[in-house]
Design an enzyme around this catalytic site. Structure first.
Site, PDB file in Angstrom:
ATOM      1  N   SER B  40       0.872  -1.174   0.000  1.00  7.76           N
ATOM      2  CA  SER B  40       0.000   0.000   0.000  1.00  7.76           C
ATOM      3  C   SER B  40       0.907   1.222   0.000  1.00  7.76           C
ATOM      4  O   SER B  40       1.793   1.312  -0.845  1.00  7.76           O
ATOM      5  CB  SER B  40      -0.904  -0.042   1.238  1.00  7.76           C
ATOM      6  OG  SER B  40      -1.709   1.093   1.280  1.00  7.76           O
ATOM      7  N   HIS B  67      -2.959  -0.866  -3.147  1.00 13.91           N
ATOM      8  CA  HIS B  67      -4.105   0.015  -2.884  1.00 13.91           C
ATOM      9  C   HIS B  67      -4.018   1.172  -3.857  1.00 13.91           C
ATOM     10  O   HIS B  67      -3.047   1.926  -3.844  1.00 13.91           O
ATOM     11  CB  HIS B  67      -4.038   0.566  -1.456  1.00 13.91           C
ATOM     12  CG  HIS B  67      -4.422  -0.448  -0.429  1.00 13.91           C
ATOM     13  ND1 HIS B  67      -4.621  -0.139   0.894  1.00 13.91           N
ATOM     14  CD2 HIS B  67      -4.685  -1.768  -0.534  1.00 13.91           C
ATOM     15  CE1 HIS B  67      -4.950  -1.233   1.558  1.00 13.91           C
ATOM     16  NE2 HIS B  67      -4.995  -2.227   0.712  1.00 13.91           N
ATOM     17  N   ASP B 158      -4.191  -4.602   6.103  1.00 17.68           N
ATOM     18  CA  ASP B 158      -4.617  -5.447   4.990  1.00 17.68           C
ATOM     19  C   ASP B 158      -3.482  -6.404   4.644  1.00 17.68           C
ATOM     20  O   ASP B 158      -2.315  -6.032   4.669  1.00 17.68           O
ATOM     21  CB  ASP B 158      -4.974  -4.545   3.796  1.00 17.68           C
ATOM     22  CG  ASP B 158      -5.651  -5.339   2.700  1.00 17.68           C
ATOM     23  OD1 ASP B 158      -6.066  -6.496   2.976  1.00 17.68           O
ATOM     24  OD2 ASP B 158      -5.770  -4.803   1.587  1.00 17.68           O
TER      25      ASP B 158
END
Lengths: 157, 1289
Positions: B40, B67, B158
């Protein structure tokens, strides 16, 4: 001046109601002057004689009582504050003796007369006259008293 | 290893075949290994660093999940192309994954993978969006152990769940090293699920290495061949695991076991299985990661939420049916791993039971073979990631947040018991209502599954529930259970079948300690060998074997090679399988049987055998061997070589020989056959008889056996449960010991005495300070509180503790120790963790200092109010006798038993002004005490001493004061006893330096201290002031009275001459002829008046100190003569004699002649006035030393002794002589003042009233100095002069 003297024991009492006759006295009434101050005594004696009274004098209480017991005076004019036996002593003796009580009494005093008047109230004193006094006032009191000894005219001049 | 590997392997092959079916894939090229890389924030740098280190040709395919902003096109693929050695492209839906390619997730899409194809879908509305987890999970499902996951820099969590999924599936996982990551939240969260934590470049290196290893055939296929080097290595690894952990992984599903072993080979970078196995042999510690991998527990809280909700509606109601509060629901979670499922069940069950009154108790057993997992379960502590599935409501109700995670509440934890148990091997638990065995059976092969299911079946009560994982089923054991529900998969025990599973229950009974270990020939005991040896020596030491009755060879003796041989097939030590010659075997069988049966030695004939072309004769014998009467029956089988049959020389001879031989062999065989037949017939007979017998006893035994089996199983179950409980208890005991230690130390550290009592008010526990305070010894525990002997009044404590326990309240009470020390007794109920009251805790806090301060303050307040009251009392009246009496009463009420005020009279005598005793009856005794005290002032305590020393006397304790002078028979001693005097205070009453007297306070109860003394002194000070004020007032009043009287006197004295003057004046007016006499009288009176007024003025001057003196040398003799001249007339008038004796020489005095005349005249006229007629007054002047002495004696009324001191005071005279002699009193005061002004003195004497008086004046002579020195001669000369000059009168 020869003082009245002679020892009369206090317990000697004359029979009640008997009037001793004052043979040797020119006036009908005899007044006894009692004061330790010679000047005042002389003044009163002189004045009352002048007015025709027979006058006896005593310079303290003891002499006064002697004279009174002897039955001479018809009236006593007496100062209160005196050495040895005071006027107060005389009043106390007199109050205890009904015979003496018959002799009317006029008190003359240089003390606070109001207080004196209150103090002698129960002593059957005819009048209280304050020193210095008016001779006429005294004379009136003496005359009134001799006229009606029962009327109490205790008065302060 | 030839077990049931086929099925998973086939499945694998199928999967790969399916992948190969896709049209684009080259069938000759193996499918790509997919590396999913997630990142991310800060991921771009990490991606570039990773990809730039990947060369072409590794065969790996990378899928990058990032992301991305859903509203913009992604530039990622373009950027990465520049850094990567292999093609990079953005994913489109349905894209096939190929080797050596990089795939980048497009923005605003949900990406998953299925059968090697990337699928894109619109993003769901799920928040937070988790693209990494989504893809990783699908990858784990699709590729299983072939999956590789990498998590790089990022700012949320995540990816960690997905990484765990890949690892659980057997894949390999990486996380970026935190130090190298731009943002460390994501890699930190993922680290727990990562096999390796490295910087991106290192990850790339490892990936390359792993890719190379895929080239090993075994790894490439993921299957270990059944034979060969790898197979042996694998076998060795399993062996090592067995030895180390007593777990036989051969019984587990081989495919998964193999996968996990191979995974370790990959991770460790070993050249192959052999290398790995060798490494494990060298470093047994390396077994642990493998062991943990193999036991991998895939579990979480509420793993299948729907499943637990379903349990609430379907199973739990059945569980509570027919159960009262005294019953318990018993649940067993087999294979509980780190405990999440156990706690999930506990929580849901507690929730379910919320609505049930009289809920039964709950016991949940969690078992696993992994001790490490169990430790975690017991700790009941879980990280935030682990409790992700727990709803906030449950989190609040069942967990407490602690540093770094959450801990299960005690309430839940207490329901659960954890223990190590192998479901396939150890006896199961019993009488379970519900057994959960999710995702356990999948690790077992079929036979083991059957055993396990049988175990579970046994553990359940009839109709009990069994829950399995979603991907499991009961396969062949369906006859034991019937289906109850499919979601979750729940079965119920077939009640009708009862112990139907027993036949399949054999394994666990057989070998608890060493499960299915290869049978190892265990040599008999050593001394048995020695005995056997010596036996054999006496038996000519033939060679042979020792066997048991099962034909198993136990021992070989000598060279048995000629007789025995090993054959192909399963290894065995069965003698009959080992015999080399079937001819021998034929004879041996019946022989051995006979020996066993009849216990007799049997000897064979020679047997001709053909051995490698040689013909030999062999014989054997079977001998029973009993070494130990209690030991097993053993038999020696001994072989004898009877020699070689010589070979024939010629073929003919050989042929004849052969015939002869054949004939003899036939004979031998026939004989043997006959023997066998005979043997068989006999055996048949015996067998028939035995069979009948056996059949009948078999029936019997079977039933007995059945019963025993049942009993044994139950016992084993019970035993297992007990040992489980025991473990649990040991764990808890350790915790408790620790807590107890903590508590002990805490209690010891707290220096407040603390005492625990039970509901029965018996001492339960106490700390060291309490031990000292309560005089407790070690065995005081259990003793009733009331029996504790202590300086503290335990009855109060007991009563309070009773209240506290009964009413569940708290109590704080101040109590006093015997020694006077104050303590705060703080009593609190002892609340158990479930809220019951089980006794009380008593803490006794030392508040002595505080309390003393409070008491002091209170006493000070009381004292102040008492003083105020006393002040009011004293000020209320000037009649101090009354007010002091009130004061003593006041202090008697507040301060003492009795109180006395004693005043000192002017003459030093004591006046007992007032005494008050609280008990009026005792007042007289107290008065006596004071009287006696002042009569024995040297020995008596209190007031006399205070008077003498003019200071306060405090006797705090008369007994301690050691009044040694006090004889026991002294009256004061008796009074002390009678009054019960314990403590005494005497304070002098002092005002303006004058001591007026004392006050005395005495108490029989109190012990007077310094503070009390202060109060007493304050009281005394006020009393003294009050007395003083009253006295002053009286003096002032008296003075006032004197003044009034004086004014009266003055008026009298003024009126008297005034009367005379006015009277004479009036008389002259009426009789002018009397003027001469009158004027004389007026003059006399006026003179008297003038003298008196002058006296008055003198008094006034003296008072204002304005008396004027005209000093000169004065001859006193002249003055005296003049005075006598003045008073002579008045004296003679009164008839008083005046005598004088003037003996003073011409020495003068310095003075005012007029004033001195006034002195003499005053004295003389005073004497005359107070002397009755016929009395006498004597005046005498002479010299005493350096002074002139003038004395006036009269025979008058005298002076009382009481009045003498006041004779010379102004106004004094009037009171005494009011009726008799006004006009005096000024005179003597004037005399006194004038004499003093001349430096002389004046005195008065009188023997008494009526006995006359003498006044004496001393005046200093103005002498020359020489004469003053020779004072003695002056006296003489004085006497001489008197002799020379006698009084003229």
């Amino acid at each position: 001046m020869p003082a009245f003297s002679g020892l009369f024991p206090h317990q000697v009492r004359l029979p009640s109601g008997l009037k001793v006759k004052k043979m040797d006295l020119p006036s009908e009434h005899c007044v006894l002057i009692v004061d330790d101050d010679p000047s005042i005594r002389l003044l009163l004696v002189t004045f009352l004689r002048h007015k025709g009274y027979q006058v006896l004098e005593a310079q303290n209480g003891r002499e006064a009582l002697t004279a009174m017991c002897a039955g001479h005076p018809d009236l006593v004019v007496m100062d209160l504050v005196m050495p040895e036996v005071s006027g107060w002593d005389v009043l106390r003796e007199r109050a205890a003796d009904p015979l003496l009580l018959r002799i009317p009494m006029i008190v003359i005093s240089a003390s606070n007369t109001r207080k004196v008047t209150a103090d002698v109230l129960d002593k059957r004193v005819y009048a209280v006259i304050a020193k210095p006094f008016d001779l006429d006032t005294l004379l009136t009191a003496v005359e009134n008293c001799l006229e009606d000894p029962s009327g109490l005219a205790v008065e302060a001049a | 290893m030839a077990r049931t590997k086929s099925s998973p392997r086939l499945k694998d092959k199928r999967a790969r075949a399916k992948a190969a079916e896709s049209p684009k894939t080259d069938l000759t090229t193996p499918a790509a290994r997919v590396v999913a890389v997630g990142a991310s924030a800060g991921g771009l740098d990490a991606f570039i660093e990773l990809l730039s280190a990947i060369p072409a040709g590794t065969g790996l395919a990378f899928v990058l999940v990032q992301h991305l902003d859903p509203r913009h096109d992604s530039m990622l693929a373009g950027i990465l192309t520049r850094s990567a050695a292999i093609p990079v492209q953005q994913v489109t839906d349905g894209m096939h994954i190929e080797r050596d390619h990089v795939y980048v997730i497009p923005p605003d899409r949900e990406m998953t993978m299925s059968r090697g194809i990337l699928r894109l879908a619109p993003r769901t509305s799920q928040v937070p969006h988790r693209p990494l987890d989504n893809f990783f999970l699908s990858l784990a499902r699709d590729q299983e152990s072939r999956a590789i996951g990498v998590v790089l820099s990022g700012r949320d969590a995540d990816g960690s769940a997905g990484l765990q999924a890949i690892r659980d599936a057997g894949g390999i996982t990486f996380a970026q090293d935190i130090a190298s990551a731009k943002f460390d939240v994501m890699p930190r969260a993922a680290a727990g699920a990562a096999d390796l934590v490295l910087p991106p470049r290192e990850i790339a290196k490892q990936l390359v290495r792993i890719a190379q290893q895929y080239d090993f055939p075994t790894i490439e296929t993921d299957v270990i061949p059944e034979a060969g080097e790898d197979a042996q290595a694998f076998e060795r690894i399993l062996q090592l695991l067995r030895e180390q952990y007593q777990i036989d992984f051969r019984l587990f599903k081989q495919a998964s076991v193999q996968r996990r072993v191979l995974r370790r080979v990959l991770l460790g970078g070993f050249a192959g299985l052999t290398a790995y196995a060798e490494n494990l042999q060298r470093n047994p510690a390396d077994l642990e990661p493998l062991h943990q991998d193999l036991l991998i527990g895939v579990t979480s809280f509420f793993r299948e939420p729907a499943q637990f909700e379903a349990l609430k509606t379907s199973v739990y109601p059945e569980l509570v049916k027919n159960k009262g509060p005294d019953d318990s629901i018993r649940i067993w979670v087999a294979g509980c791993s780190t405990g999440e499922e156990v706690y999930s069940l506990a929580m849901t069950l507690l929730e379910f039971l919320d609505d049930h009154a009289d809920a039964p108790k709950i016991v949940i057993y969690g078992t696993d073979i992994n001790e490490k997992a169990l430790e975690k379960a017991r700790a009941a502590f879980y990280s935030e990631r682990m409790i992700a599935n727990v709803s906030p409501a449950r989190l609040k109700r069942f967990f407490s947040e602690t540093s770094g995670g959450y801990k299960l509440s005690k309430k839940v934890r207490e329901l659960c018991v954890f223990a190590r148990q192998d479901v396939t091997r150890d006896p199961p638990f019993s009488r379970m209502d519900f057994v959960s065995c999710c995702n356990v059976l999948i690790y077992f092969d079929l036979s083991l599954q059957k055993k396990a299911v049988a175990m579970l079946h046994y553990a359940l009560v009839p109709d009990g529930f069994l829950m399995l994982g979603t991907s499991e089923n009961l396969r062949g054991s369906t006859n034991l259970f019937r289906e109850f529900g499919t979601k979750p998969l729940i079965y119920r025990k077939q009640a009708a079948l009862g112990r139907g599973g027993t036949t399949e229950f054999a394994v666990p009974r057989a070998a608890r300690p060493k499960l299915n270990m290869p049978p190892v020939a265990k040599p008999p005991e050593a001394d048995a060998h020695d005995g056997a040896d010596s036996f054999l020596v006496t038996y000519l030491a033939p060679c042979g074997v020792l066997i048991n009755d099962q034909m198993q060879v136990i021992r070989f003796r000598g060279d048995t090679n000629p007789y025995l041989s090993l054959v192909a097939g399963e290894a065995t030590l069965n003698l009959f399988r080992l015999i080399r010659h079937r001819e021998v075997l034929a004879a041996l069988r019946p022989a051995v049987r006979r020996t066993i049966r009849e216990r007799v030695p049997v000897k064979s004939d020679d047997i001709l055998v053909n051995d490698d072309g040689q013909r030999r004769r062999i014989s054997f014998e079977v001998v029973p061997y009993i070494s130990d009467p209690s030991g097993p029956d053993l038999y020696w089988v001994l072989f004898h070589d009877r020699g070689v049959v010589p070979a024939r020389k010629s073929g003919k001879a050989r042929g004849r020989d052969r015939r002869v031989d054949e004939a003899s062999e036939v004979v031998a065989l026939r004989q043997a056959l006959d023997a066998v037949v005979e043997d068989r017939e006999r055996l048949a007979d015996e067998a028939g008889a035995a069979a009948e017998e056996a059949q009948s006893s078999d029936e019997e035994l079977r039933s007995t056996n059945e019963e025993l089996e049942t009993a044994k199983e139950e016992l084993q179950s019970a035993n297992e449960e007990l040992s489980t409980l025991n473990d649990e208890l040991r764990n808890r005991n350790a915790t408790l010991t620790r807590m107890n230690d903590d508590l002990e130390n805490l209690l010891a550290a707290v220096e407040v005495p603390i005492l625990f009592v039970g509901v029965d008010l018996r001492v339960r526990r106490f700390n060291t300070t309490a031990r000292a305070l309560f005089n407790l010894d070690i065995d005081a525990v259990g003793r009733p509180l009331v029996e504790v002997r202590s300086g503290v009044d335990v009855t109060i404590l007991e009563r309070l503790a009773t209240d506290v326990i009964q009413s569940n309240t708290e109590a704080d009470v101040e109590i006093q120790e015997t020694g006077g020390r104050w303590r705060l007794a703080r009593i609190r109920p002892y609340r158990t963790s479930d809220g019951n009251i089980d006794g009380a805790i008593i803490a006794l806090i030392d508040i002595d200092t505080l309390k003393q301060s409070v008491l002091t303050a209170e006493r000070a307040t009381r004292n102040a109010s008492m003083l105020a009251e006393a002040s009011v009392l004293l000020a209320s009246s000037l009649d101090y006798e009354t007010t002091l009496a009130s004061l003593t009463r006041l202090s008697t009420a507040e301060f003492c038993d009795w109180c006395a005020v004693d005043l000192v009279n002017d003459d030093g005598t004591i006046r007992h002004l007032t005494v008050t005793h609280a008990n009026p009856v005792m007042r007289e005794l107290a008065l006596q005490f004071q009287e006696v005290a002042f009569s024995e002032p040297d020995i008596a305590p209190g007031a006399p001493e205070a008077l003498r020393r003019r200071t306060s006397v405090l006797l705090s304790d008369i007994a301690e004061a050691k009044l040694s002078e006090l004889r026991p028979d002294a009256k004061i001693t008796q009074l002390i006893g009678a009054l019960g005097v314990k403590s005494l205070i005497s304070v002098p009453l002092i005002v303006r330096g004058n001591i007026l007297g004392t006050t005395t306070f005495s108490s029989s109860r109190r012990r007077y201290e310094h503070l009390d003394l202060q109060l007493a002194e304050e009281l005394a000070r006020r009393a003294a002031t009050a007395i003083d004020t009253a006295l002053l007032f009286r003096e002032a009043e008296a003075a006032n009275r004197y003044k009034d009287a004086f004014l009266g006197t003055v008026a009298h004295e003024l009126r008297t001459p005034l009367t005379s003057i006015l009277g004479w004046v009036q008389l002259v007016k009426q009789a002018p002829n009397m003027a001469d006499q009158a004027l004389n009288q007026v003059e006399q009176s006026a003179n008297l008046l003038r003298l008196f007024i002058e006296d008055l003025l003198d008094v006034s001057r003296i008072r204002e100190q304005k008396l004027r003196m005209d000093l000169a040398d004065v001859e006193l003799a002249n003055v005296v003569r003049s005075a006598i001249d003045i008073i002579r007339v008045s004296a003679s008038l009164k008839g008083i004699r005046v005598a004088s004796e003037i003996a003073l020489s011409p020495a003068p005095v310095v003075g005012d002649p007029v004033r001195l005349l006034q002195v003499v005249w005053n004295l003389l006229s005073n004497a005359i006035k107070f002397t009755p007629p016929d009395g006498s007054v004597e005046i005498r002047l002479d010299r005493r030393e350096n002074e002139a002495r003038l004395s006036v004696h009269d025979t008058g009324m005298g002076i009382s002794s009481k009045f003498i001191p006041h004779v010379f005071e102004l106004f004094r005279q009037a009171e005494e002589t009011e009726e008799h002699s006004p006009g005096l009193g000024i005179g003597l005061a004037v005399v006194s003042q004038i004499v003093k002004l001349h430096g002389g003195t004046v005195g008065a004497e009188s023997p008494g009233i009526g006995q006359g008086s003498t006044f004496t004046v001393m005046l200093p002579l103005a002498l020359p100095e020489a004469e003053q020195i020779a004072s003695g001669s002056t006296v003489k000369s004085g006497r001489r002069s008197r002799a020379r000059n006698p009084m003229p009168e």
